[in-house]
Design a protein around this motif. Structure first.
Motif, PDB file in Angstrom:
ATOM      1  N   GLY A 181       0.814  -1.201   0.000  1.00  0.00           N
ATOM      2  CA  GLY A 181       0.000   0.000   0.000  1.00  0.00           C
ATOM      3  C   GLY A 181       0.849   1.253   0.000  1.00  0.00           C
ATOM      4  O   GLY A 181       2.088   1.196  -0.032  1.00  0.00           O
ATOM      5  N   PRO A 182       0.213   2.428   0.025  1.00  0.00           N
ATOM      6  CA  PRO A 182       0.942   3.697   0.038  1.00  0.00           C
ATOM      7  C   PRO A 182       1.926   3.753   1.212  1.00  0.00           C
ATOM      8  O   PRO A 182       1.570   3.431   2.347  1.00  0.00           O
ATOM      9  CB  PRO A 182      -0.175   4.742   0.187  1.00  0.00           C
ATOM     10  CG  PRO A 182      -1.402   4.073  -0.348  1.00  0.00           C
ATOM     11  CD  PRO A 182      -1.249   2.626   0.016  1.00  0.00           C
ATOM     12  N   GLY A 183       3.138   4.148   0.929  1.00  0.00           N
ATOM     13  CA  GLY A 183       4.156   4.263   1.967  1.00  0.00           C
ATOM     14  C   GLY A 183       4.994   3.025   2.153  1.00  0.00           C
ATOM     15  O   GLY A 183       6.045   3.080   2.810  1.00  0.00           O
ATOM     16  N   ASP A 184       4.559   1.880   1.616  1.00  0.00           N
ATOM     17  CA  ASP A 184       5.342   0.652   1.732  1.00  0.00           C
ATOM     18  C   ASP A 184       6.524   0.685   0.770  1.00  0.00           C
ATOM     19  O   ASP A 184       6.415   1.220  -0.342  1.00  0.00           O
ATOM     20  CB  ASP A 184       4.473  -0.575   1.428  1.00  0.00           C
ATOM     21  CG  ASP A 184       3.501  -0.897   2.543  1.00  0.00           C
ATOM     22  OD1 ASP A 184       3.859  -0.697   3.717  1.00  0.00           O
ATOM     23  OD2 ASP A 184       2.376  -1.338   2.228  1.00  0.00           O
ATOM     24  N   GLU A 224       5.871   2.700   8.845  1.00  0.00           N
ATOM     25  CA  GLU A 224       5.937   3.913   9.658  1.00  0.00           C
ATOM     26  C   GLU A 224       7.370   4.418   9.803  1.00  0.00           C
ATOM     27  O   GLU A 224       7.610   5.634   9.840  1.00  0.00           O
ATOM     28  CB  GLU A 224       5.326   3.650  11.032  1.00  0.00           C
ATOM     29  CG  GLU A 224       5.247   4.885  11.911  1.00  0.00           C
ATOM     30  CD  GLU A 224       4.314   4.703  13.088  1.00  0.00           C
ATOM     31  OE1 GLU A 224       4.520   5.391  14.101  1.00  0.00           O
ATOM     32  OE2 GLU A 224       3.383   3.876  12.992  1.00  0.00           O
ATOM     33  N   LEU A 225       8.327   3.484   9.842  1.00  0.00           N
ATOM     34  CA  LEU A 225       9.723   3.870  10.005  1.00  0.00           C
ATOM     35  C   LEU A 225      10.435   4.065   8.663  1.00  0.00           C
ATOM     36  O   LEU A 225      11.624   4.393   8.642  1.00  0.00           O
ATOM     37  CB  LEU A 225      10.454   2.805  10.824  1.00  0.00           C
ATOM     38  CG  LEU A 225       9.964   2.630  12.276  1.00  0.00           C
ATOM     39  CD1 LEU A 225      10.714   1.497  12.947  1.00  0.00           C
ATOM     40  CD2 LEU A 225      10.114   3.928  13.058  1.00  0.00           C
ATOM     41  N   GLY A 226       9.732   3.837   7.568  1.00  0.00           N
ATOM     42  CA  GLY A 226      10.325   4.014   6.252  1.00  0.00           C
ATOM     43  C   GLY A 226      11.330   2.940   5.881  1.00  0.00           C
ATOM     44  O   GLY A 226      12.230   3.184   5.062  1.00  0.00           O
ATOM     45  N   LYS A 271       4.371  -6.124  11.735  1.00  0.00           N
ATOM     46  CA  LYS A 271       5.754  -5.783  11.379  1.00  0.00           C
ATOM     47  C   LYS A 271       5.799  -4.969  10.094  1.00  0.00           C
ATOM     48  O   LYS A 271       6.669  -4.106   9.918  1.00  0.00           O
ATOM     49  CB  LYS A 271       6.590  -7.058  11.210  1.00  0.00           C
ATOM     50  CG  LYS A 271       6.142  -7.944  10.047  1.00  0.00           C
ATOM     51  CD  LYS A 271       6.808  -9.285  10.084  1.00  0.00           C
ATOM     52  CE  LYS A 271       6.165 -10.230   9.069  1.00  0.00           C
ATOM     53  NZ  LYS A 271       6.567 -11.631   9.300  1.00  0.00           N
ATOM     54  N   LEU A 272       4.857  -5.210   9.182  1.00  0.00           N
ATOM     55  CA  LEU A 272       4.818  -4.467   7.932  1.00  0.00           C
ATOM     56  C   LEU A 272       4.325  -3.042   8.171  1.00  0.00           C
ATOM     57  O   LEU A 272       4.829  -2.090   7.563  1.00  0.00           O
ATOM     58  CB  LEU A 272       3.920  -5.182   6.927  1.00  0.00           C
ATOM     59  CG  LEU A 272       4.329  -6.621   6.591  1.00  0.00           C
ATOM     60  CD1 LEU A 272       3.326  -7.249   5.635  1.00  0.00           C
ATOM     61  CD2 LEU A 272       5.727  -6.665   6.007  1.00  0.00           C
TER      62      LEU A 272
END
Length: 252
Positions: free
Chosen positions: A104-107, A209-211, A203-204
């Motif tokens: 998804g977005p940001g992954d 969140e941590l990039g 974990k994903l």
């Protein structure tokens, strides 16, 4: 009652057993690879069958009327054995496979086809790795440089990377807990396999969140020409749709 064999060990298999007990005579088969497995409702057997011939023999001797393959999405060999054995014994089979994860977005996912490809991808992604693929497929990572946090339910029995720490832990996990783990160990990249489900998904979310990049190992292709469903409820509905009678091998 019709007798149903669930090839299990997964959370979906346990949920399905709970749905079926009382309506069917349920036998859940566990591979025995986990020292303290969560036991499902109904009858439980532990251990292998002895390949396809052993499974055919068991289906006949135990009077199994239908089989649900609810093994892990990466248990390709067991699924192949189930397909062949059920065809030989004339027993209807359905494969229960929860959907895989979707980026998804940001992954920042890198999908790879194998464990070896995942190991080969690491040098360009980071040197501090959360390796969470279970304990049986670790060998391709044994020669990797860097530092590894190896998380599994039971202790690994294969060679590990030279610089590694083993964390024994069983899901379900939480986003907050996974964020804390990644930060504490200064993880730079996560390696996992596309197991699907909610128990280990946090974990994903934490990596997003941590990039952090995630190396995602693709699951094996589903068996061709076999009915496949996505949820335990779907599997229960498939069983309810069967026309129950004498076991097929007992019919004239």
């Amino acid at each position: 009652m019709p007798r149903v064999l669930i090839l299990g060990g997964t959370g979906d298999a346990r949920e399905l057993a709970g749905l079926l007990v009382g309506r069917y005579s349920v036998v859940s088969s566990l591979a025995g690879r986990v020292r303290e497995p969560s036991r499902p409702a109904g009858e439980v057997r532990v251990g292998g069958f002895g390949g396809v011939p052993g499974l055919v023999s068991y289906l006949r001797s135990a009077g199994i009327d239908a089989v649900v393959d609810a093994t892990h999405p990466f248990a390709a060999e067991m699924t192949s054995h189930a397909v062949t054995a059920c065809a030989a014994a004339g027993v209807p089979l359905v494969v229960l496979r929860r959907p895989g994860w979707v980026e998804g977005p940001g992954d920042r996912w890198l999908r790879v086809p194998s464990y070896a490809d995942a190991a080969a991808a690491l040098p360009s992604l980071g040197t501090r790795v959360l390796l969470t693929i279970g304990r049986q497929e670790l060998a391709p990572f044994a020669g990797c440089a860097g530092w590894f946090l190896v998380r599994s339910v039971d202790p690994p029995s294969v060679p590990l990377p030279a610089h590694s720490e083993v964390l024994l832990s069983r899901g379900p996990f939480t986003r907050e807990g996974e964020l804390a783990l990644l930060r504490e160990h200064r993880i730079e990249v996560v390696v996992t396999k596309d197991s699907g489900g909610s128990a280990t998904y946090p974990k994903l979310a934490a990596a997003r969140e941590l990039g952090l990049p995630v190396v995602m190992i693709d699951r094996p292709a589903p068996p061709p020409d076999v009915t496949t469903v996505l949820t335990p409820t779907d599997a229960a509905q498939w069983l309810a749709s069967l026309r129950w009678g004498l076991p097929r091998w007992s019919r004239p």
